[in-house]
Design a protein around this motif. Structure first.
Motif, short mmCIF file in Angstrom:
data_model
loop_
_atom_site.label_atom_id
_atom_site.label_comp_id
_atom_site.label_asym_id
_atom_site.label_seq_id
_atom_site.Cartn_x
_atom_site.Cartn_y
_atom_site.Cartn_z
N PRO A 13 1.01 -1.07 -0.23
CA PRO A 13 0.00 -0.03 0.07
C PRO A 13 0.76 1.32 0.08
CG PRO A 13 -0.04 -1.18 2.03
CD PRO A 13 0.56 -2.05 1.26
N GLN A 58 2.02 1.94 -3.63
CA GLN A 58 0.72 2.21 -4.58
C GLN A 58 0.59 3.67 -4.20
OE1 GLN A 58 -1.71 -1.07 -3.27
NE2 GLN A 58 -1.27 -2.24 -5.38
N GLU A 59 0.55 4.08 -2.73
CA GLU A 59 0.08 5.41 -2.58
C GLU A 59 1.13 6.40 -2.74
OE1 GLU A 59 -1.63 5.43 1.33
OE2 GLU A 59 -3.09 3.73 0.74
N PHE A 112 -4.07 -4.88 3.79
CA PHE A 112 -2.93 -4.24 4.70
C PHE A 112 -2.38 -5.30 5.40
CE2 PHE A 112 -5.70 -0.66 3.69
CZ PHE A 112 -4.85 0.14 2.96
#
Lengths: 423, 296
Positions: free
Chosen positions: A280, A283-284, A345
């Motif tokens: 994550p 990706q963020e 997550f």
């Protein structure tokens, strides 16, 4: 005159200490009495302490806790986030008798905490409904005490996998390495001076443990450091050689990154070995870095990786043990775990939840899930923190080329064992 | 020996002092005594608290502790470099500010700014500047000087903290010097001028001797402050004292033993006690050398 003053001071402080100690003692007694007289209909508030996560994780936890409160309307959960120095805060609060009822505990810290006796053994609370066999066994075993009792239930875990930059691999025309030798060759090809390193290394025992033991040596023997073993040195030497001889590896701080994920995201490393948490994040924060994951390359044909897990544990001095157990059993139960791990997550520690959510088929997470059966859980006895500290200190200096690896590890082992003996 | 009246007087005095005494005993004297008590015991606080008397074991353990030696060595190195540098820098800064230049007040504010920033924030900002591709290295590169891995290289990490600390604490002592400088009567300078002294002579033979008591104060405060170096090295190394124990200071080691590892609180207290003695010795030595009889 002087004498009088001194005596007065001594007398006064004795009095003060007496009253402070007496105060503590009293509280403990009432805590034990109240514990028995709890009735079901009463409104109870359970405190749950943990470290913070990213906003999405916070939201998921909130959602899980809301579900819990819906199911048990008489229990309210007070969620406390300890954002920094988690273990220091928890220990201090437990000593002061202000510990939360339920809190997170990393497997790495578990043996020492279990030894002190501040955790409640949970075996007596477990019902058949809870289905204890559903947990991945190595992860559950991490929270078993020397007495064989279970002190916590793992809420989630992550293993390590190889993260590779798809674009760099395509440009160099390389395949994803399957063995450590292939990785080393690939790293050489992918390195571009000091701009891009082929391989980003975290020179820490927590990340290198499985490599260190890959040639048959042991890092810890009988709760003491034994990593100066020539077999351990032999296993770790390639990592040091990659930096010093091949110049194809670097640690994140050398390129100004805080950790491997950041180094990889900034495209300063073509490969890193990281866990689920990096997905994550990448990706963020770095949507432009195209990456893939693969299982950690094999060493001598053997697979290996690390597993890190965290459990919910109960405070032995809790006044609301019934409610606390309900919370733990919900959070680590099938229902709660499914909500908590639904966004990926964290990976579920229950086999049934894992297969239901289908992470073994997820493009990015399949490699992580595949590692679970052969992973080494990051935990080994009560002295691992001391061993880790000394290993990290000396390994970095060998990694930077200040001293040969065998000498560095010998020194670290001696210091660690001296510290352990003095304990 | 004591008359009734004196007892009464003493009683009234103590009653009036009692709020202060209470606070002092509870938060200063009490903890000190308790720390001494702890240093002679093996302490386990978590779980069932236990205090086991071990005599001088905790103190003899220090002699055998490699990390304690490294920590002491690092701290001494730090003190020996930082204290003289920051004292001299403070004096020079104060002297320039006192020379009656234009925009003096503006510079006074600018010089003092670093001290106002909290050391934790300062450390984070400096870490960002010390970054491998950060500001400091860019400037060095621009000037054609070698660049360093400030945070990761054990041989420069402590120097990085030294530079930062000198920069942030010198202004504080500068203010103290400045106040003292304004106290020096002009007549002294006039007399020196009549004797044919130039600016350098005036500084060296009038200003510096006149400031001796203040210098003494600044050095002692500097000694105490630098021996207690903790937050900067803590943040720099993420609490580990790394890379390779290069930023491990005595107080950081005490913290690690007290809060990081279980059951070593007694040993941590012994280390703290030893540090107190070291500081005491250093201060005593400083006073011996300067033969200063001023009051603080």
């Amino acid at each position: 005159m002087m004498n009088k003053k001194t005596w007065f001071a001594v007398g006064m402080s004795t009095m003060l200490f007496g009253s402070v100690l007496a105060g503590c003692g009293g509280e403990e007694k009432t805590a034990k009495n109240e514990n028995k007289g709890e009735t079901k209909e009463e409104q109870v508030e359970v405190t749950l302490a943990g470290w913070g996560g990213n906003p999405m994780e916070q939201k998921l936890l909130k959602q899980t806790l809301d579900e819990f409160e819906k199911k048990y309307p008489n229990i309210k959960v007070k969620h406390e986030v300890i954002s920094d120095q988690y273990m220091d805060v928890i220990k201090t609060r437990l000593i002061g008798g202000e510990g939360p009822d339920v809190f997170y505990l990393d497997a790495f810290e578990a043996p020492a905490m279990i030894e002190t006796g501040v955790l409640e053994p949970l075996d007596d609370y477990v019902t058949d409904d809870f289905d204890i066999d559903d947990f991945e066994k190595p992860l559950l075993d991490a929270f078993k005490g020397p007495d064989g009792k279970i002190y916590g239930f793992p809420k989630d875990y992550s293993t390590l996998a190889l993260f590779y930059n798809k674009k760099m691999f395509a440009e160099a025309g390389l395949d994803v390495p399957k063995t450590w030798d292939e990785l080393r060759e690939a790293a050489k090809t992918l390195t571009k001076g000091t701009e891009v390193y082929g391989f980003g290394v975290a020179p820490e025992l927590a990340r290198l443990y499985y490599i260190a033991e890959s040639k048959g040596g042991k890092v810890v023997t009988d709760n003491k450091a034994s990593f100066a073993d020539p077999k351990v040195v032999e296993a770790l030497q390639p990592i040091v050689d990659m930096r010093l001889k091949d110049k194809s590896a670097a640690q994140p701080s050398e390129v100004g990154a805080g950790w491997g994920g950041e180094m990889f995201g900034q495209q300063k490393a073509a490969m890193v070995i990281e866990g689920n948490w990096a997905i994550p994040f990448l990706q963020e924060t770095f949507p432009n870095t195209e990456f893939g994951t693969a299982e950690v390359p094999t060493i001598d044909g053997k697979k290996g990786t690390m597993a890190y897990t965290v459990a919910y544990v109960m405070n032995k001095d809790s006044q609301k043990k019934e409610a606390a157990w309900k919370l733990i059993s919900f959070l680590t139960g099938k229902e709660g775990m499914k909500i908590w791990t639904s966004k990926g997550f964290a990976l579920p520690t229950r086999k049934s939840v894992a297969s239901e959510l289908g992470y073994d088929k997820d493009e990015l997470r399949a490699a992580l899930v595949a590692g679970a059966p052969y992973a080494t859980v990051w935990q080994n006895g009560t002295n691992l923190p001391i061993i880790m500290n000394n290993f990290n200190n000396q390994f970095v200096s060998a990694f930077l080329g200040e001293q040969p690896l065998d000498e560095a590890l010998k020194k670290a082992q001696d210091i660690a064992n001296k510290e352990i003996e003095a304990k | 020996m004591f008359s009734r009246k004196r007892w009464k007087e003493a009683g009234t005095a103590y009653t009036l002092l009692s709020p202060t005494l209470f606070v002092l005993l509870l938060f200063v004297i009490g903890p000190i005594l308790f720390a001494i008590y702890l240093s002679f015991h093996k302490v386990q606080l978590l779980g069932t608290a236990s205090f086991q008397f071990v005599g001088f074991d905790n103190f003899t353990r220090i002699l055998d502790d490699t990390r304690a030696k490294i920590a002491l060595w690092n701290t001494v190195k730090y003190v020996v470099i930082v204290v003289p540098t920051q004292t001299m820098l403070a004096l020079v800064l104060a002297a320039t500010l006192n020379a009656g230049l234009k925009g003096e007040k503006f510079f006074r504010i600018v010089y003092f700014l670093p001290t106002l920033t909290s050391s934790a924030v300062l450390t984070l900002i400096f870490m960002w500047m010390y970054n491998q591709n950060g500001l400091v290295n860019h400037v060095l590169e621009f000037l054609g000087l070698p660049t360093y891995n400030w945070l990761g290289d054990p041989s420069v990490a402590l120097n990085a903290i030294m530079i930062m600390n000198i920069w942030s604490t010198a202004p504080f002592f500068m203010v103290i010097y400045l106040a003292a400088l304004q106290d020096i009567p002009d007549s002294l300078y006039e007399a020196a001028e009549l004797d044919g002294a130039n600016a350098w002579h005036k500084f060296w033979y009038v200003t510096v001797p006149y400031l001796k008591p203040v210098t003494s104060f600044v050095v002692i405060m500097g000694l105490i402050g630098t021996f207690q170096l903790f937050d900067q090295s803590y943040i720099f190394s993420g609490g580990s004292g790394g890379p390779n124990n290069a930023t491990l200071t005595v107080v950081l080691l005490i913290y690690q033993y007290a809060f990081k590892s279980l059951g070593t609180m007694g040993y941590a207290a012994a280390l703290a006690f030893a540090l107190a003695i070291v500081i005491l010795l250093a201060t005593w030595l400083q006073r011996k050398f300067s033969k200063e009889e001023s009051l603080y």
